[in-house]
Design a protein around this motif. Structure first.
Motif, PDB file in Angstrom:
ATOM      1  N   GLU B 164       0.830  -1.207   0.000  1.00 25.97           N
ATOM      2  CA  GLU B 164       0.000   0.000   0.000  1.00 25.97           C
ATOM      3  C   GLU B 164       0.866   1.259   0.000  1.00 25.97           C
ATOM      4  O   GLU B 164       0.591   2.228  -0.723  1.00 25.97           O
ATOM      5  CB  GLU B 164      -0.919  -0.007   1.232  1.00 25.97           C
ATOM      6  N   SER B 165       1.920   1.206   0.789  1.00 27.18           N
ATOM      7  CA  SER B 165       2.797   2.366   0.889  1.00 27.18           C
ATOM      8  C   SER B 165       3.522   2.628  -0.435  1.00 27.18           C
ATOM      9  O   SER B 165       3.567   3.767  -0.921  1.00 27.18           O
ATOM     10  CB  SER B 165       3.804   2.124   2.022  1.00 27.18           C
ATOM     11  N   LEU B 166       4.059   1.563  -1.024  1.00 26.69           N
ATOM     12  CA  LEU B 166       4.775   1.723  -2.299  1.00 26.69           C
ATOM     13  C   LEU B 166       3.837   2.219  -3.388  1.00 26.69           C
ATOM     14  O   LEU B 166       4.202   3.066  -4.213  1.00 26.69           O
ATOM     15  CB  LEU B 166       5.398   0.387  -2.725  1.00 26.69           C
ATOM     16  N   ASN B 167       2.611   1.701  -3.375  1.00 24.64           N
ATOM     17  CA  ASN B 167       1.642   2.112  -4.395  1.00 24.64           C
ATOM     18  C   ASN B 167       1.280   3.585  -4.243  1.00 24.64           C
ATOM     19  O   ASN B 167       1.250   4.334  -5.230  1.00 24.64           O
ATOM     20  CB  ASN B 167       0.388   1.244  -4.308  1.00 24.64           C
ATOM     21  N   ALA B 168       1.032   3.986  -2.994  1.00 29.32           N
ATOM     22  CA  ALA B 168       0.645   5.385  -2.758  1.00 29.32           C
ATOM     23  C   ALA B 168       1.779   6.327  -3.165  1.00 29.32           C
ATOM     24  O   ALA B 168       1.548   7.344  -3.837  1.00 29.32           O
ATOM     25  CB  ALA B 168       0.285   5.568  -1.280  1.00 29.32           C
ATOM     26  N   ARG B 169       3.004   5.959  -2.785  1.00 33.04           N
ATOM     27  CA  ARG B 169       4.142   6.824  -3.139  1.00 33.04           C
ATOM     28  C   ARG B 169       4.367   6.851  -4.649  1.00 33.04           C
ATOM     29  O   ARG B 169       4.659   7.899  -5.227  1.00 33.04           O
ATOM     30  CB  ARG B 169       5.406   6.341  -2.413  1.00 33.04           C
ATOM     31  N   GLY B 170       4.217   5.686  -5.262  1.00 31.28           N
ATOM     32  CA  GLY B 170       4.396   5.609  -6.718  1.00 31.28           C
ATOM     33  C   GLY B 170       3.379   6.450  -7.453  1.00 31.28           C
ATOM     34  O   GLY B 170       3.706   7.171  -8.408  1.00 31.28           O
TER      35      GLY B 170
END
Lengths: 126, 191
Positions: B164-170
Motif C-alpha cells: 500500500e505504501s509503495l503504491n501510494a508513493r508511486g
C-alpha cells in the motif's frame, strides 16, 4: 478490472492506467515459436529422465538378498548351512566326546519345558 | 466435457509435465502475452522484455514436474519470476533514455479517443520508467495488471502494508511527473 481511486484523488491518473491496460503489445510470433521450442525440449528431457530414473521393482529374492547384505552374505550363509547339515548327518567321532564332556554321558535334554510337559500329561488323562 | 482451452493453468501445467503438447501450446498462448507485456512495462525495452518472457516461461517449463497445485497460482509465480528477472536486468543495465521507450504497436488507427489513449499510455510508460524499481513493480501490478494488494504482497514477498505504501508513493510521484503534461494528455479541465 477496478480502478484505484482510493489511493489518490487523481481520477485522470486512473484514466491513464486504464489507457495503459488497453494498450497491450502483441507477443511477437518468433517469441512464441522460441517458447514452444523450449517447451518441447523440456518435455523431451522429462521423458529421458523418467526412463533413466524409473526404478525396476526388485523381486522377492533380490530384496531378501539385498536385506542380508548381497551375494557375499548369501554365499557365506549357504556354506554355513551346508556345513551344519553335514555335521548333523555324519557327526565326527571326536565331536561325540566333546558333547559328552559338556553335557554328561547320561544327560537328558528336555526339548519341552517341564511345566508344559505336565500340562500335556494332564490333558492326556482327560 | 471442457475443452483444453477452458482448463486452469494448474491443470495444464500438470498435463504439460506429463508430455501433453497441446497443454504447452495453450499455456504459451495464454501466458506469454501477459508475461511479455508485464516485462515490457517494467523494462521499457522490447528486446529485453522478450528475453525475460522467454526465460520466465522456460523456468515455468522446468518447474512443471514439481509443481504443487496448492502452493500458488501459476500467474502469481510467473509475476514473481518476471519481477526478479527484471530487477536483475535493471540493476545491470544502463539507464534507458526516454526516447528509447518502446512505443506499443497500434493496429487500429482512427478515432481520436484511441489516439488520446495511446498518448496517455505512452506518457505513463515514460513516467513509470522514472519510478524506483519497487514502486514501479507495485504500481504496474496494482493499477495496470489489476492484482489485489495481498497478491502483490505474495509476488514481491513483502507485507500488504508495504504494498500500500509503495503504491501510494508511486502514484503520487507519477501524478507529479505527469501533472505538467495534463493538457497534452487531454485533461485541460482537470484542475
Amino acid at each position: 478490472m477496478s480502478t484505484h481511486t482510493e489511493d489518490t484523488k487523481d481520477i485522470w491518473l486512473d484514466e491513464c492506467f486504464a489507457a495503459a491496460r488497453q494498450d497491450t503489445t502483441a507477443a511477437p510470433d518468433d517469441l512464441i515459436t522460441k517458447i514452444l521450442a523450449d517447451a518441447g525440449t523440456m518435455q523431451q528431457e522429462f521423458a529421458t529422465q523418467s526412463l533413466v530414473a524409473t526404478p525396476v521393482r526388485a523381486g522377492l529374492f533380490a530384496r531378501v538378498s539385498q536385506a542380508l547384505g548381497g551375494w557375499p552374505s548369501i554365499t557365506g550363509l549357504a556354506t554355513a548351512s551346508l556345513a551344519g547339515v553335514w555335521i548333523g548327518m555324519s557327526a565326527p567321532a571326536g565331536l561325540e566326546g566333546v558333547t559328552q564332556a559338556l553335557v554328561g554321558a547320561e544327560a537328558v535334554i528336555d526339548v519341552v519345558d517341564q511345566y508344559y510337559q505336565a500340562e500335556f500329561e494332564l490333558a492326556g488323562d482327560l | 466435457m471442457a475443452s483444453i482451452e477452458e482448463l486452469s493453468d494448474d491443470a495444464l501445467l500438470v498435463m504439460y509435465a506429463n508430455g501433453d503438447r497441446d497443454a504447452a501450446r495453450v499455456l504459451t498462448l495464454r501466458l506469454t502475452p501477459r508475461v511479455f507485456n508485464h516485462a515490457l512495462r517494467l523494462l521499457g525495452d522490447r528486446a529485453e522484455a522478450e528475453d525475460v518472457a522467454q526465460e520466465a516461461m522456460l523456468r515455468l517449463w522446468r518447474i512443471a514436474p514439481d509443481w504443487q497445485q496448492d502452493q500458488a497460482k501459476v500467474t502469481t509465480w510467473l509475476y514473481r519470476v518476471v519481477a526478479n528477472l527484471c530487477t536483475d536486468r535493471l540493476r545491470k543495465a544502463r539507464p534507458v533514455a526516454l526516447d528509447a521507450v518502446e512505443e506499443p504497436v497500434d493496429e487500429a488507427s482512427g478515432p481520436v479517443e484511441k489516439m488520446q489513449d495511446r498518448i496517455r499510455a505512452q506518457a505513463l510508460q515514460r513516467a513509470l520508467s522514472d519510478l524506483p524499481e519497487r514502486q514501479r513493480q507495485v504500481v504496474v501490478l496494482r493499477n495496470i495488471e489489476g492484482l489485489s494488494n495481498p497478491e502483490i504482497a505474495e509476488i514481491m514477498e513483502i507485507s500488504v502494508e508495504a504494498v500500500e505504501s509503495l503504491n501510494a508513493r508511486g502514484r503520487r510521484r507519477l501524478a507529479a511527473s505527469l501533472s505538467d503534461k495534463r493538457e497534452e494528455l487531454g485533461y485541460v479541465d482537470a484542475h
